[in-house]
Design an enzyme around this catalytic site. Structure first.
Site, short mmCIF file in Angstrom:
data_model
loop_
_atom_site.label_atom_id
_atom_site.label_comp_id
_atom_site.label_asym_id
_atom_site.label_seq_id
_atom_site.Cartn_x
_atom_site.Cartn_y
_atom_site.Cartn_z
N HIS A 1 21.27 104.65 57.91
CA HIS A 1 22.49 105.25 58.46
C HIS A 1 22.51 105.05 59.97
O HIS A 1 21.46 105.02 60.62
CB HIS A 1 22.52 106.75 58.12
CG HIS A 1 23.74 107.46 58.59
ND1 HIS A 1 25.02 107.04 58.29
CD2 HIS A 1 23.89 108.58 59.34
CE1 HIS A 1 25.89 107.88 58.83
NE2 HIS A 1 25.23 108.81 59.48
N CYS B 1 29.36 103.17 58.65
CA CYS B 1 28.75 103.86 59.80
C CYS B 1 28.36 102.87 60.88
O CYS B 1 28.37 103.21 62.07
CB CYS B 1 27.56 104.69 59.36
SG CYS B 1 26.27 103.76 58.52
#
Length: 547
Positions: free
Chosen positions: A492, A31
């Site tokens: 994230h 990510c």
């Protein structure tokens, strides 16, 4: 130029790709990479210059299936065939409805048992069609969007036909919905035993909340041939459901190999040309929306840098940005020369470190180039603005006691004042909030959640080359990379980018959503879900772009 060295083209043969909307496949912990690549793609000048770099005549890359079968697609197709074989032969459709038959775990390809609850997933064809018509519409007909968003879409024909799925309607009170941490491999999406509950829950680490959810990439599309669909329609799909839908719907740009000629490939240039392949395929693909699978780029990244090979280590988006841009600058230097380095022209600025001896008032100056400004978080409990932090970055500092400055004019250590001035500002200004700090009390790196607000328009004062007068440059915010999580070792990354139509899109790996201005400005540090614009706040100079 001679005939052997024709002038490079100024326009791309198949458009500039500014209206393309693609998610990017996550390979387990990538990510950090996806969020930066999305921001770079929507840097119009960077995208165009990269696509034009050593451009060759070629057939349009309308589709890209890859050399090998895509892992997720192969598993999905095998699973569909398995479901069809397991499906009872007498499962007929009567009066517009289909019989609900649960698949058996015995003999199932992956031992799966998908949720067949009718609470959120509706598998009957007539009801399913009516629900989809109610929740899914074209962007130009989406009444749930804000008036400003609808006006922007009306002014940009290329965005009017985009499919939009509205998961909450304005006719009922808007609810906060959880978005879970999506840092997982796409290959795991077909291993879910049940569909996650869509009941809003309390915010937890690794999540963000939104008061609007307008999905563009990741809309569930049930399989019409299956009585018990693998990807059933859901009026409020979970994050995994949307990711799975994005990969199933595609099209997937499967970049599992280099598209360059063998004579153009080398270890030094591999990363730049892998990125060029990716952007070219997004620009030239016949579909406006889809998912990119950048496996070749990730492979080359890991080959070149040991740091990014650590599978169980949470990578830093800022470190990846610096490494990638420096790699590109180095290659362009060799191929085009330092005076024609288009990447430097876009991102490189210059600061001046000035030290003034208090005794003799001699000023010592040292110039330093930068690709981003790393800004300290001011200590204390007060809320600050980005402008305050930038002023703090350039504040006057007194060097005394053990920090005295050695003055060449005095030939001794002297008390002095030190300041940093912005001498030359880049076209694209990248700002890094230094939210990861070492804490001596706990003997480890921690994340700072101090509140730092940031504006859509940023006015910066910089010194002229003569160092006599000051002028200001106006920048406009067009991209953010948000870190979600409680510490530097986990979490994230997602990206927020402003596209050609002036619409803000949220890129969460494979999925893409439309968001509004208020959503963009909410990640000031201690906001919902531990989400902060921790790494890249990207501002672009609209005046220079218009020339």
């Amino acid at each position: 130029m001679t005939q052997d060295h024709p002038a490079p083209p100024t326009l791309l043969p198949y458009g500039d790709g500014s209206s393309k909307v693609y998610g990017m496949e996550n390979f387990g912990n990538t990510c950090y990479c996806n969020s930066i690549l999305q921001c770079l793609y929507y840097s119009d000048k960077f995208r165009t210059k990269l696509a034009l770099h050593n451009i060759t005549q070629h057939n349009r890359k309308e589709v890209m299936a890859g050399v090998k079968n895509h892992n997720f697609t192969l598993k999905y197709e095998l699973l569909v065939q398995k479901r069809l074989r397991e499906q009872p032969k007498n499962a007929a459709i009567e009066n517009g409805t289909s019989e609900r038959v649960k698949p058996t775990r015995k003999g199932s390809l992956f031992g799966l048992k998908f949720n067949t609850s009718t609470t959120n997933s509706v598998n009957t064809s007539s009801t399913d069609d009516s629900l989809r018509k109610w929740y899914i519409t074209e962007a130009k007909n989406c009444d749930a969007l804000l008036a400003e968003q609808k006006l922007l879409i009306r002014k940009n024909p290329e965005f009017q036909d985009l499919p939009v799925m509205v998961t909450r309607h304005t006719s009922s009170p808007l609810e906060l919905a959880e978005k879970s941490d999506n840092s997982q491999s796409s290959s795991m999406l077909l291993n879910d035993k049940t569909e996650k509950s869509n009941t809003p829950t309390s915010v937890k680490e690794g999540s963000i909340t939104s008061q609007s959810c307008f999905i563009i990439v990741g809309i569930p599309q049930p399989e019409v041939d299956l009585v018990n669909p693998i990807n059933p329609f859901n009026p409020n799909p979970s994050s995994d459901h949307r990711k799975r839908s994005a990969l199933i719907n595609g099209p997937i740009i499967n970049l599992d190999h280099s598209l360059q000629l063998p004579t153009q490939q080398s270890d030094e240039t591999a990363l730049l040309y892998a990125l060029k392949d990716m952007f070219e395929c997004m620009i030239e693909n016949k579909s406006q929306i889809g998912v990119v699978s950048p496996s070749h780029f990730i492979t080359k990244l890991k080959e070149k840098n040991y740091l990014f090979r650590q599978v169980n280590m949470h990578q830093d988006a800022h470190e990846f940005y610096n490494y990638l841009i420096n790699e590109i600058i180095e290659v362009v230097d060799k191929e085009c020369g330092p005076n024609n380095n288009w990447c430097n022209e876009i991102f490189q600025g210059m600061i001046t470190n000035e030290t003034k001896c208090i005794s003799c008032e001699t000023i010592t100056s040292k110039e330093e180039e930068f690709l981003d400004l790393s800004i300290d978080i001011p200590p204390g409990d007060a809320a600050y603005s980005l402008t305050h932090c930038l002023n703090n970055f350039s504040r006057l500092e007194t060097l005394t006691h053990q920090n005295k400055f050695y003055c060449n004019n005095c030939c001794s250590l002297q008390e002095a004042t030190k300041t940093i001035k912005l001498k030359k500002l880049p076209e694209v200004l990248v700002i890094n909030f230094k939210r990861f700090k070492y804490d001596e009390s706990v003997d480890k790196m921690v994340k700072l959640f101090d509140s730092i607000s940031y504006p859509f328009k940023l006015r910066l004062f910089n010194t002229s080359a003569k160092g006599q007068t000051e002028d200001f440059t106006l920048y406009e915010l067009y991209a953010l990379v948000i870190h979600i999580g409680g510490g530097p070792m986990h979490g994230h990354y997602v990206a927020l980018c402003k596209v050609k139509a002036q619409l803000w899109l949220l890129f969460d790996d494979e999925t893409v959503e439309v968001v509004d201005d208020s959503f963009v400005l909410k990640f000031f540090g201690n906001g919902p879900g531990l989400a902060s614009p921790i790494k890249i706040g990207t501002y672009i100079n609209p005046i220079k772009l218009s020339l």
